[in-house]
Scaffold this motif. Structure first.
Motif, short mmCIF file in Angstrom:
data_model
loop_
_atom_site.label_atom_id
_atom_site.label_comp_id
_atom_site.label_asym_id
_atom_site.label_seq_id
_atom_site.Cartn_x
_atom_site.Cartn_y
_atom_site.Cartn_z
N SER A 162 0.64 -1.14 -0.23
CA SER A 162 0.04 -0.26 -0.09
C SER A 162 0.76 1.02 -0.07
CB SER A 162 -1.32 -0.32 0.68
OG SER A 162 -0.11 0.00 2.55
N LYS A 163 0.26 2.47 -0.56
CA LYS A 163 1.15 3.79 -0.72
C LYS A 163 1.85 3.82 0.84
CE LYS A 163 0.19 8.89 -1.90
NZ LYS A 163 -0.26 9.49 -2.81
N ASP A 164 0.66 4.22 1.51
CA ASP A 164 0.90 3.95 2.93
C ASP A 164 2.20 3.92 3.41
OD1 ASP A 164 -0.90 6.53 3.65
OD2 ASP A 164 -2.39 5.76 4.21
N CYS A 165 2.06 2.32 3.34
CA CYS A 165 2.82 1.38 4.04
C CYS A 165 4.76 1.91 3.47
CB CYS A 165 2.61 -0.49 3.62
SG CYS A 165 4.18 -1.30 4.41
N ARG A 166 4.19 1.92 1.79
CA ARG A 166 5.45 2.12 1.76
C ARG A 166 6.22 3.37 1.83
NH1 ARG A 166 2.59 1.09 -3.59
NH2 ARG A 166 2.66 3.36 -3.72
N ALA A 167 5.29 5.11 2.33
CA ALA A 167 5.95 5.89 2.08
C ALA A 167 6.93 6.22 4.12
CB ALA A 167 4.51 6.64 2.20
N LEU A 168 6.19 4.87 4.74
CA LEU A 168 6.71 4.78 6.07
C LEU A 168 7.94 4.05 5.78
CD1 LEU A 168 6.21 4.94 8.87
CD2 LEU A 168 5.08 2.76 9.00
N VAL A 169 7.93 3.08 4.95
CA VAL A 169 8.95 2.27 5.19
C VAL A 169 9.75 3.32 4.72
CG1 VAL A 169 10.58 0.65 3.18
CG2 VAL A 169 8.53 0.11 4.64
N ARG A 170 9.96 4.33 3.19
CA ARG A 170 10.95 5.23 3.23
C ARG A 170 11.07 6.54 3.39
NH1 ARG A 170 7.39 4.94 -2.39
NH2 ARG A 170 9.27 3.28 -4.09
N TRP A 171 10.09 6.79 5.10
CA TRP A 171 10.71 7.64 5.36
C TRP A 171 11.77 6.65 6.95
CZ3 TRP A 171 7.12 10.02 9.78
CH2 TRP A 171 7.02 11.14 10.23
N CYS A 172 11.31 5.34 7.09
CA CYS A 172 12.24 5.30 7.54
C CYS A 172 13.77 5.07 7.78
CB CYS A 172 12.06 3.85 8.98
SG CYS A 172 10.62 4.05 9.74
N LEU A 173 13.53 4.67 6.08
CA LEU A 173 15.13 4.45 5.50
C LEU A 173 15.73 6.11 5.01
CD1 LEU A 173 14.21 0.93 3.54
CD2 LEU A 173 15.58 1.75 6.09
N SER A 174 15.53 7.28 5.29
CA SER A 174 15.46 7.95 5.14
C SER A 174 17.02 8.45 5.06
CB SER A 174 14.87 9.56 5.34
OG SER A 174 14.04 9.43 5.67
N TYR A 175 17.83 8.60 3.50
CA TYR A 175 18.94 8.77 3.78
C TYR A 175 20.02 9.56 5.21
CZ TYR A 175 24.45 9.63 2.55
OH TYR A 175 25.45 9.99 2.83
N GLN A 176 19.69 10.74 5.13
CA GLN A 176 20.12 12.30 5.94
C GLN A 176 19.53 11.32 7.63
OE1 GLN A 176 22.30 13.98 5.85
NE2 GLN A 176 22.14 14.31 4.06
N PRO A 177 20.07 11.17 8.57
CA PRO A 177 19.19 10.82 10.07
C PRO A 177 18.21 12.07 10.56
CG PRO A 177 21.85 10.44 9.86
CD PRO A 177 21.61 11.19 8.78
N GLU A 178 18.66 12.75 10.62
CA GLU A 178 17.50 14.04 10.96
C GLU A 178 16.49 14.08 10.25
OE1 GLU A 178 20.87 15.67 8.26
OE2 GLU A 178 20.81 14.53 9.54
N ASP A 179 16.55 13.28 9.17
CA ASP A 179 15.27 13.15 8.37
C ASP A 179 14.61 12.06 8.77
OD1 ASP A 179 15.59 15.32 6.54
OD2 ASP A 179 16.52 14.54 5.12
N ARG A 180 14.70 11.27 9.40
CA ARG A 180 13.95 10.12 10.36
C ARG A 180 13.33 10.61 10.94
NH1 ARG A 180 19.17 6.97 10.68
NH2 ARG A 180 19.96 7.08 8.29
N PRO A 181 12.36 9.24 11.22
CA PRO A 181 11.36 10.04 12.08
C PRO A 181 11.32 9.75 14.22
CG PRO A 181 10.88 8.18 10.71
CD PRO A 181 11.61 8.26 10.26
#
Length: 305
Positions: free
Chosen positions: A255-274
């Motif tokens: 699902s779109k929301d699940c992909r979004a959460l995965v990508r947020w957690c896997l942000s390259y910059q540490p400060e960009d992660r939730p």
């Protein structure tokens, strides 16, 4: 990876008495088959002789201990894992964190950690291997429990540092999960860590590139890898160049929301992660049962033949 062979633990004679003058280990527990082994020790099935309680017994040879700590009332140092588990096991503990019931130092064998073990349990690696990618509602159920357990550990100043499917145990009757194996853990601090004993394919770009990381961004990156693993059936990155690219390629319909959460957690910059709180508040995590699609309402997948 755990080395899941079948063998039996055979203690040597002349073991020391347990902590605080307790009866020796062998008079209280019986060790059975090897459940798995890794860089820090081996885990065996076991039984408490007084009441037959099924337990897991982790043996840590003294020469494999990476970090030592001092417990109140103890003259000798103990492995950091014992200190962390004792901190997390005090009081009522948390249902999502394995509880240490006892520990011993045994002559010639190092340290023996006795931990609770549900009668019907399986680590998440084997759970996914047998069943394939999990439906999103089940992945959500597991992830919520894991994040809440991590909030508990962080509130008690403990960081796990090796969150992965092999370190999550599933009670196959209730689908409750527990975080196990704090062998790579440390005391939580706000400043960066410059040592890492976790699993390379779950490590974040900042560790691969600069050998430095902070506790919460590391933990959240590992959660992103784990969520991808649950919904796709395998981890997203195998090599360092894939980790630093930080671009997961979804191999299944998600699902779109699940992909979004995965990508947020896997942000390259540490400060960009939730943060952990932001993970729990994400729309995918907040989805109500009645909003789930037909695929998510399907029954738990059966083990593949």
């Amino acid at each position: 990876m755990l080395d899941k062979r079948t063998q039996t633990f055979r203690p040597e004679e002349g073991e020391e008495r347990g902590k605080n003058g307790k009866e020796p280990f062998l008079s209280q527990y019986r060790c059975g088959a090897l459940l798995g082994s890794g860089g820090f020790g081996s885990v065996f099935s076991g039984q408490r002789l007084s009441d037959g309680l099924q337990v897991a017994i982790k043996q840590i040879p003294s020469d494999r201990v990476q970090q030592w700590a001092r417990l109140p009332g103890e003259l000798r140092s103990v492995p950091m894992e014992i200190a962390l588990l004792q901190r997390l096991s005090e009081g009522e503990g948390h249902s999502g964190v394995v509880r240490m019931l006892d520990w011993f130092e045994v002559e010639g064998r190092g340290f023996m950690l006795v931990m609770e073990r549900p009668p019907q349990c399986q680590d998440l690696f084997d759970f996914i291997t047998e069943r394939g990618a999990l439906p999103e509602h089940l992945a959500r159920r597991f992830l919520r429990q894991i994040v809440e357990a991590l909030q508990f550990t962080h509130a008690h100043a403990v960081v796990h540092r090796d969150i992965k499917d092999e370190n999550i145990v599933v009670d196959t009757r209730t689908l409750e999960v527990r975080i196990v194996d704090f062998g790579s853990g440390a005391l939580l601090k706000e400043t960066p860590y410059c040592e890492f004993e976790g699993t390379r394919v779950y490590s974040p770009p900042e560790w691969v590139e600069s050998r430095s990381y902070e506790a919460v961004p590391l933990t959240v990156w590992s959660l992103g890898v784990l969520l991808f693993d649950m919904v796709c059936g395998d981890i997203p990155f195998e090599r360092d160049h894939e980790i630093v690219k930080a671009t997961p390629i979804f191999t299944r319909r998600v699902s779109k929301d699940c992909r979004a959460l995965v990508r947020w957690c896997l942000s390259y910059q540490p400060e960009d992660r939730p943060s952990l709180e932001e993970v729990l508040a994400h729309p995918w995590m907040q989805r109500a049962e009645e909003e789930e699609d037909e695929e998510e309402h399907s029954s738990l997948p059966s083990p593949s033949l």
